[in-house]
Design a protein around this motif. Structure first.
Motif, PDB file in Angstrom:
ATOM      1  N   ALA A 242     -15.625   7.260 -52.976  1.00 20.73           N
ATOM      2  CA  ALA A 242     -13.992   6.805 -52.138  1.00 20.73           C
ATOM      3  C   ALA A 242     -15.139   6.367 -50.428  1.00 20.73           C
ATOM      4  O   ALA A 242     -14.895   5.862 -49.772  1.00 20.73           O
ATOM      5  CB  ALA A 242     -13.108   8.087 -50.916  1.00 20.73           C
ATOM      6  N   GLN A 243     -15.666   5.961 -50.745  1.00 23.81           N
ATOM      7  CA  GLN A 243     -17.606   5.989 -50.316  1.00 23.81           C
ATOM      8  C   GLN A 243     -17.268   7.149 -48.527  1.00 23.81           C
ATOM      9  O   GLN A 243     -17.014   6.570 -47.320  1.00 23.81           O
ATOM     10  CB  GLN A 243     -17.337   3.950 -49.544  1.00 23.81           C
ATOM     11  CG  GLN A 243     -17.447   3.675 -50.144  1.00 23.81           C
ATOM     12  CD  GLN A 243     -16.228   3.141 -51.471  1.00 23.81           C
ATOM     13  OE1 GLN A 243     -15.034   3.082 -50.781  1.00 23.81           O
ATOM     14  NE2 GLN A 243     -16.398   2.562 -52.925  1.00 23.81           N
ATOM     15  N   ASN A 244     -17.125   7.701 -48.710  1.00 24.95           N
ATOM     16  CA  ASN A 244     -16.601   9.146 -47.594  1.00 24.95           C
ATOM     17  C   ASN A 244     -18.107  10.324 -47.439  1.00 24.95           C
ATOM     18  O   ASN A 244     -18.559  10.651 -48.637  1.00 24.95           O
ATOM     19  CB  ASN A 244     -16.036  10.075 -47.873  1.00 24.95           C
ATOM     20  CG  ASN A 244     -15.451  11.230 -47.100  1.00 24.95           C
ATOM     21  OD1 ASN A 244     -16.379  12.113 -47.263  1.00 24.95           O
ATOM     22  ND2 ASN A 244     -14.289  10.650 -46.829  1.00 24.95           N
ATOM     23  N   PHE A 245     -18.326   9.835 -46.278  1.00 24.02           N
ATOM     24  CA  PHE A 245     -19.838  10.471 -45.695  1.00 24.02           C
ATOM     25  C   PHE A 245     -19.439  11.669 -44.939  1.00 24.02           C
ATOM     26  O   PHE A 245     -20.791  12.074 -44.861  1.00 24.02           O
ATOM     27  CB  PHE A 245     -20.263   9.655 -44.283  1.00 24.02           C
ATOM     28  CG  PHE A 245     -20.618   7.886 -44.508  1.00 24.02           C
ATOM     29  CD1 PHE A 245     -22.526   7.886 -44.981  1.00 24.02           C
ATOM     30  CD2 PHE A 245     -19.647   7.141 -44.590  1.00 24.02           C
ATOM     31  CE1 PHE A 245     -22.769   6.753 -44.833  1.00 24.02           C
ATOM     32  CE2 PHE A 245     -20.186   5.927 -45.065  1.00 24.02           C
ATOM     33  CZ  PHE A 245     -21.811   5.454 -45.379  1.00 24.02           C
ATOM     34  N   SER A 246     -18.073  12.289 -45.163  1.00 21.60           N
ATOM     35  CA  SER A 246     -18.227  14.032 -45.139  1.00 21.60           C
ATOM     36  C   SER A 246     -18.597  14.304 -46.311  1.00 21.60           C
ATOM     37  O   SER A 246     -20.091  15.385 -46.564  1.00 21.60           O
ATOM     38  CB  SER A 246     -17.535  14.242 -44.891  1.00 21.60           C
ATOM     39  OG  SER A 246     -16.553  13.662 -43.364  1.00 21.60           O
ATOM     40  N   GLY A 247     -18.473  13.750 -47.769  1.00 14.48           N
ATOM     41  CA  GLY A 247     -18.691  14.184 -48.983  1.00 14.48           C
ATOM     42  C   GLY A 247     -20.658  13.748 -48.717  1.00 14.48           C
ATOM     43  O   GLY A 247     -21.025  15.144 -49.677  1.00 14.48           O
ATOM     44  N   PHE A 248     -20.809  12.612 -48.852  1.00 14.90           N
ATOM     45  CA  PHE A 248     -22.640  12.110 -48.266  1.00 14.90           C
ATOM     46  C   PHE A 248     -23.332  13.787 -48.002  1.00 14.90           C
ATOM     47  O   PHE A 248     -24.208  13.801 -48.819  1.00 14.90           O
ATOM     48  CB  PHE A 248     -22.850  10.809 -48.049  1.00 14.90           C
ATOM     49  CG  PHE A 248     -23.554  10.342 -47.873  1.00 14.90           C
ATOM     50  CD1 PHE A 248     -24.873  10.899 -48.752  1.00 14.90           C
ATOM     51  CD2 PHE A 248     -24.554   9.971 -47.063  1.00 14.90           C
ATOM     52  CE1 PHE A 248     -26.160  10.393 -49.214  1.00 14.90           C
ATOM     53  CE2 PHE A 248     -25.803   9.643 -46.945  1.00 14.90           C
ATOM     54  CZ  PHE A 248     -26.229   9.357 -47.627  1.00 14.90           C
TER      55      PHE A 248
END
Length: 357
Positions: A242-248
């Motif tokens: 999902a290209q999610n930066f919280s996950g990153f």
């Protein structure tokens, strides 16, 4: 798909009914995505377990919009109904639809059979990879971290409370706001010692993050390190799919934490055997340019794995062998070596900083 597997999924698989899909919508589940046609009504024969459903609108000019999606732990024989909302370019869930109509859809799901594609199990390696990537993610973990029906959002939280947290990532060079609906476990790598700690304890647990890791294990994960690794897996999939930066950010925090626990490595080596397995599966899913440009920026992976190696007791042959296998994988997959020398800069500069606003 062989006939035996097809029969089993026909009897026990779940269904996602996707109504009113617009033309030229990109629709995907796990590793598979398609541009759907006007007759598309969803996916059938979904293996029970965790899946990621996602979609993005493609404009008339052929430009693909931002990917949006949700995680769902599908039960056996479950029928999930979603309907496209053209105003928001998002999905209505069952709470936003006529409950009687939803129930009729579920009762008559076979009427949609010819317009629903089977969950792709050919080649079977895609589904096997997905299982390895998400093997420790439980339904409870999804509900806790993604309470908005599993939805992964790219929008910053509208909450203006003074406790809203922003994550400053020095490698990315900017502040990353927590996306709306993301409730990853909050922990501060720079506060890795107990309240009221003596100066000696502050020094010890600032260098060795074992106290923080053990505190999280006991307080959040009920001493189940698989649950802790499950959150690390969910964070990584939010990034990868999902290209999610919280996950990153959360994924990097977990990697930093697990690679900085000298005392815990000696007392609970089984945790780190499983951690290395999870990390290797994740890195194997990264495209080469993604690994080089994002994950190893400023030598993040290099410094972390060098730390971990230094913490592994020479007497623990199983863990040493597991780490050596990871080294060989990195060399083979990315032509990349973990440094042997002690000339790296202090890894504290690589720690994400959490600032309370």
């Amino acid at each position: 798909m062989d006939q035996e597997t097809a029969n089993a999924l026909f009897e026990h698989g779940a269904c996602l009914l996707f109504l009113e899909a617009p033309p030229n919508l990109e629709f995907g589940i796990d590793y598979n995505a398609w541009t759907v046609g006007p007759l598309f009504k969803g996916v059938k024969m979904i293996p029970p377990g965790l899946h990621f459903v996602y979609f993005s609108v493609i404009s008339r000019e052929g430009i693909q919009g931002m990917r949006t999606g949700f995680f769902r732990y599908f039960e056996s024989k479950e029928v999930l109904v979603r309907e496209w909302n053209p105003q928001t370019e998002d999905l209505r869930d069952e709470t936003e639809m006529d409950p009687d109509q939803v129930e009729r859809y579920k009762m008559n799901i076979r009427d949609f059979d010819r317009n629903m594609g089977p969950y792709p199990l050919d080649p079977p390696t895609y589904y096997q990879r997905w299982q390895k990537l998400t093997g420790y993610v439980t339904p409870g973990l999804v509900r806790r971290i993604l309470p908005n029906n599993g939805k992964v959002s790219h929008l910053p939280s509208a909450q203006s409370d003074q406790n809203v947290m922003q994550v400053k990532d020095k490698r990315m060079g900017r502040t990353i706001e927590k996306e709306e609906g993301m409730e990853f476990t909050a922990f501060d790598l720079r506060q890795s010692f107990p309240k009221g700690a003596s100066g000696q304890e502050v020094t010890r647990w600032s260098l060795d993050k074992s106290w923080l890791a053990n505190d999280l294990l006991q307080r959040v994960y009920h001493d189940d390190h698989h649950s802790m690794l499950g959150e690390m897996q969910l964070a990584f999939v939010c990034l990868l799919m999902a290209q999610n930066f919280s996950g990153f950010n959360q994924w990097k925090q977990f990697v930093h934490l697990f690679c900085s626990c000298q005392d815990l490595v000696e007392k609970r080596p089984d945790i780190f055997v499983d951690f290395i397995d999870v990390l290797q599966v994740q890195l194997d899913e990264c495209p080469e340019d993604f690994f080089r440009d994002i994950l190893s920026e400023n030598n993040f992976v290099s410094v972390m794995l060098k730390n971990l190696k230094e913490h592994i007791p020479a007497t623990n042959q199983d863990l040493m062998e597991k780490f050596d296998n990871l080294k060989q994988f990195l060399s083979r997959r990315f032509n990349w070596e973990i440094p042997e020398s002690d000339s790296e800069e202090d890894d504290d500069e690589d720690a994400p900083t959490i600032v309370e606003m």
